[in-house]
Structure formats: structure tokens, C-alpha cells
Motif scaffolding. Structure first.
Motif, PDB file in Angstrom:
ATOM      1  N   THR A  82       0.835  -1.201   0.000  1.00 52.40           N
ATOM      2  CA  THR A  82       0.000   0.000   0.000  1.00 52.40           C
ATOM      3  C   THR A  82       0.870   1.252   0.000  1.00 52.40           C
ATOM      4  OG1 THR A  82      -1.814  -1.084   1.157  1.00 52.40           O
ATOM      5  CG2 THR A  82      -1.725   1.304   1.315  1.00 52.40           C
ATOM      6  N   MET A  83       1.847   1.283   0.887  1.00 52.28           N
ATOM      7  CA  MET A  83       2.707   2.464   1.004  1.00 52.28           C
ATOM      8  C   MET A  83       3.534   2.655  -0.267  1.00 52.28           C
ATOM      9  SD  MET A  83       3.565   2.275   5.149  1.00 52.28           S
ATOM     10  CE  MET A  83       5.244   2.009   4.909  1.00 52.28           C
ATOM     11  N   SER A  84       4.024   1.571  -0.840  1.00 56.32           N
ATOM     12  CA  SER A  84       4.831   1.651  -2.050  1.00 56.32           C
ATOM     13  C   SER A  84       4.012   2.172  -3.231  1.00 56.32           C
ATOM     14  CB  SER A  84       5.408   0.269  -2.360  1.00 56.32           C
ATOM     15  OG  SER A  84       6.170   0.300  -3.527  1.00 56.32           O
ATOM     16  N   LEU A  85       2.796   1.685  -3.366  1.00 58.43           N
ATOM     17  CA  LEU A  85       1.962   2.143  -4.470  1.00 58.43           C
ATOM     18  C   LEU A  85       1.617   3.626  -4.317  1.00 58.43           C
ATOM     19  CD1 LEU A  85      -0.571   0.306  -6.448  1.00 58.43           C
ATOM     20  CD2 LEU A  85      -1.264   2.508  -5.550  1.00 58.43           C
ATOM     21  N   LEU A  86       1.272   4.047  -3.113  1.00 62.20           N
ATOM     22  CA  LEU A  86       0.951   5.464  -2.903  1.00 62.20           C
ATOM     23  C   LEU A  86       2.171   6.340  -3.126  1.00 62.20           C
ATOM     24  CD1 LEU A  86      -1.443   5.128   0.145  1.00 62.20           C
ATOM     25  CD2 LEU A  86      -2.060   5.765  -2.197  1.00 62.20           C
ATOM     26  N   ARG A  87       3.348   5.870  -2.734  1.00 59.18           N
ATOM     27  CA  ARG A  87       4.584   6.617  -3.029  1.00 59.18           C
ATOM     28  C   ARG A  87       4.777   6.723  -4.547  1.00 59.18           C
ATOM     29  NH1 ARG A  87       7.255   2.947   0.526  1.00 59.18           N
ATOM     30  NH2 ARG A  87       7.108   3.768   2.630  1.00 59.18           N
ATOM     31  N   GLY A  88       4.453   5.645  -5.249  1.00 63.17           N
ATOM     32  CA  GLY A  88       4.600   5.626  -6.702  1.00 63.17           C
ATOM     33  C   GLY A  88       3.687   6.602  -7.420  1.00 63.17           C
ATOM     34  N   LEU A  89       2.583   6.976  -6.793  1.00 61.82           N
ATOM     35  CA  LEU A  89       1.660   7.945  -7.384  1.00 61.82           C
ATOM     36  C   LEU A  89       2.156   9.383  -7.259  1.00 61.82           C
ATOM     37  CD1 LEU A  89      -1.791   6.596  -6.150  1.00 61.82           C
ATOM     38  CD2 LEU A  89      -0.936   6.584  -8.500  1.00 61.82           C
ATOM     39  N   LYS A  90       3.079   9.621  -6.345  1.00 62.68           N
ATOM     40  CA  LYS A  90       3.498  10.997  -6.045  1.00 62.68           C
ATOM     41  C   LYS A  90       3.978  11.796  -7.258  1.00 62.68           C
ATOM     42  CE  LYS A  90       4.739  10.872  -1.174  1.00 62.68           C
ATOM     43  NZ  LYS A  90       5.855  11.062  -0.255  1.00 62.68           N
ATOM     44  N   PRO A  91       4.787  11.221  -8.167  1.00 61.91           N
ATOM     45  CA  PRO A  91       5.223  12.043  -9.316  1.00 61.91           C
ATOM     46  C   PRO A  91       4.047  12.586 -10.130  1.00 61.91           C
ATOM     47  CG  PRO A  91       6.564  10.079  -9.152  1.00 61.91           C
ATOM     48  CD  PRO A  91       5.440   9.917  -8.162  1.00 61.91           C
ATOM     49  N   TYR A  92       3.025  11.758 -10.356  1.00 59.90           N
ATOM     50  CA  TYR A  92       1.861  12.241 -11.094  1.00 59.90           C
ATOM     51  C   TYR A  92       1.113  13.294 -10.289  1.00 59.90           C
ATOM     52  CZ  TYR A  92      -2.677  12.754 -13.129  1.00 59.90           C
ATOM     53  OH  TYR A  92      -3.801  13.314 -13.652  1.00 59.90           O
ATOM     54  N   ILE A  93       0.927  13.045  -9.007  1.00 61.45           N
ATOM     55  CA  ILE A  93       0.174  13.962  -8.157  1.00 61.45           C
ATOM     56  C   ILE A  93       0.843  15.333  -8.112  1.00 61.45           C
ATOM     57  CG2 ILE A  93      -0.573  14.410  -5.778  1.00 61.45           C
ATOM     58  CD1 ILE A  93      -0.832  11.304  -5.525  1.00 61.45           C
ATOM     59  N   ARG A  94       2.170  15.347  -8.047  1.00 63.73           N
ATOM     60  CA  ARG A  94       2.879  16.636  -8.023  1.00 63.73           C
ATOM     61  C   ARG A  94       2.698  17.399  -9.335  1.00 63.73           C
ATOM     62  NH1 ARG A  94       7.122  13.597  -5.160  1.00 63.73           N
ATOM     63  NH2 ARG A  94       6.947  14.181  -2.980  1.00 63.73           N
ATOM     64  N   ARG A  95       2.641  16.668 -10.449  1.00 63.72           N
ATOM     65  CA  ARG A  95       2.476  17.307 -11.754  1.00 63.72           C
ATOM     66  C   ARG A  95       1.058  17.810 -11.952  1.00 63.72           C
ATOM     67  NH1 ARG A  95       2.802  14.235 -17.476  1.00 63.72           N
ATOM     68  NH2 ARG A  95       0.559  14.304 -17.297  1.00 63.72           N
ATOM     69  N   GLN A  96       0.089  16.978 -11.624  1.00 64.37           N
ATOM     70  CA  GLN A  96      -1.312  17.341 -11.829  1.00 64.37           C
ATOM     71  C   GLN A  96      -2.170  16.659 -10.772  1.00 64.37           C
ATOM     72  OE1 GLN A  96      -2.535  17.304 -15.777  1.00 64.37           O
ATOM     73  NE2 GLN A  96      -4.552  18.042 -15.282  1.00 64.37           N
ATOM     74  N   PRO A  97      -2.371  17.301  -9.642  1.00 64.84           N
ATOM     75  CA  PRO A  97      -3.092  16.661  -8.546  1.00 64.84           C
ATOM     76  C   PRO A  97      -4.544  16.346  -8.905  1.00 64.84           C
ATOM     77  CG  PRO A  97      -2.074  18.728  -7.839  1.00 64.84           C
ATOM     78  CD  PRO A  97      -1.938  18.651  -9.321  1.00 64.84           C
ATOM     79  N   PRO A  98      -4.982  15.104  -8.609  1.00 66.26           N
ATOM     80  CA  PRO A  98      -6.407  14.806  -8.750  1.00 66.26           C
ATOM     81  C   PRO A  98      -7.145  15.438  -7.582  1.00 66.26           C
ATOM     82  CG  PRO A  98      -5.246  12.922  -7.861  1.00 66.26           C
ATOM     83  CD  PRO A  98      -4.206  13.977  -8.161  1.00 66.26           C
TER      84      PRO A  98
END
Length: 154
Positions: A82-98
Motif C-alpha cells: 500500500t505504502m509503495s503504491l501510494l509513493r509511486g503515485l506521487k510524481p503524477y500527483i505533483r504534476r497534476q493533482p487529482p
């Protein structure tokens, strides 16, 4: 639901992810459902989806079971996925937050097993991680919601 939003559901082949996808589609929402086998490629997968469908309004993470397809029964592995997947989302979130990320925990995290004192510590680590991530995402105008279906007795 009035205006159609773009929902990315990670892990929508069965269970809650599948139910969410069917419900949202029935309510005229744009749903992109993908199953993740390797959390290392999550950012690339999300970028591809967003490039094709447009900015994501919501991400539902229900993929933890699929990341552990070998049916590992160690709660630490489930929590780390869970923690690894959420960390993996961070680059996208920083570029364009949902607008929001909705995280469904690995089901093993919801089971209180006798003699699993380590489970309580692992769940505490996950809660600490999620609290920090929620604060970080708030600064990007992105919410984090951690849904725990059923009872969690630790």
C-alpha cells in the motif's frame, strides 16, 4: 452525480474495485480500470492514462491484493505494498493533482489474527504514513481518504 468526472480505479477486476467501477459507469462517470502487477511502474501507467483520457479527478487504490498475487499472508508485505503504491503515485500527483485519492486497505489489514502483536505496530506505521501523506497532498489541493470496510479490531 451531475458532471462526469474521470475516475482511475487501480484493481477493479473483482470485489470493491469492480463494484465501484460498475456503480460509477451506471452514473455516467468516465472510469478507467487497470490492474497493477508491479507497483514500480505505477507512475508511468497513470501518466499514460491521464495523457489519453485527460486529467484525473479521482484515483481509487484497490490494487493491493494484486500486488501480492502469490498470496503472501504477512501483514507487513500487504502494508508495504500500500505504502509503495501510494509513493509511486506521487510524481503524477505533483504534476497534476487529482481531486482525491481513495485508498482501500489490503483486506489482511482488517483481520485481527491471534498472536499477531506485530500487526498492531504495522497498522500504526501505516496510519502514521497516511497521516503524513494526507498533509503533503493537502498542500497540493489533493485529498486522501482511507476507507476501511467492516470492523477493524486491533
Amino acid at each position: 452525480m451531475k458532471k462526469s468526472k474521470v475516475w482511475l480505479i487501480l484493481g477493479a477486476s473483482t470485489g470493491l474495485g469492480d463494484s465501484a467501477a460498475r456503480y460509477l459507469k451506471a452514473n455516467q462517470q468516465k472510469v478507467i480500470a487497470i490492474d497493477i502487477d508491479d507497483d514500480g511502474s505505477i507512475a508511468e501507467d497513470v501518466y499514460r492514462v491521464a495523457d489519453h483520457y485527460g486529467p484525473l479527478d479521482f484515483i481509487i487504490n484497490n490494487s493491493n491484493y494484486h500486488l501480492l498475487s502469490k498470496a503472501v499472508l504477512d501483514i507487513n508485505d500487504h502494508i508495504e505494498s500500500t505504502m509503495s503504491l501510494l509513493r509511486g503515485l506521487k510524481p503524477y500527483i505533483r504534476r497534476q493533482p487529482p481531486g482525491s485519492i481513495i485508498n482501500l486497505p489490503p483486506q489482511l489489514c482488517l483481520i485481527n489474527m491471534p498472536g499477531e502483536e506485530a500487526a498492531a505496530k504495522s497498522l500504526q506505521n501505516l496510519d502514521t504514513f497516511l497521516t503524513g501523506l494526507k498533509a503533503e497532498l493537502r498542500s497540493l489541493d489533493c485529498g486522501l481518504h482511507f476507507l476501511e470496510p467492516g470492523e477493524r479490531l486491533v
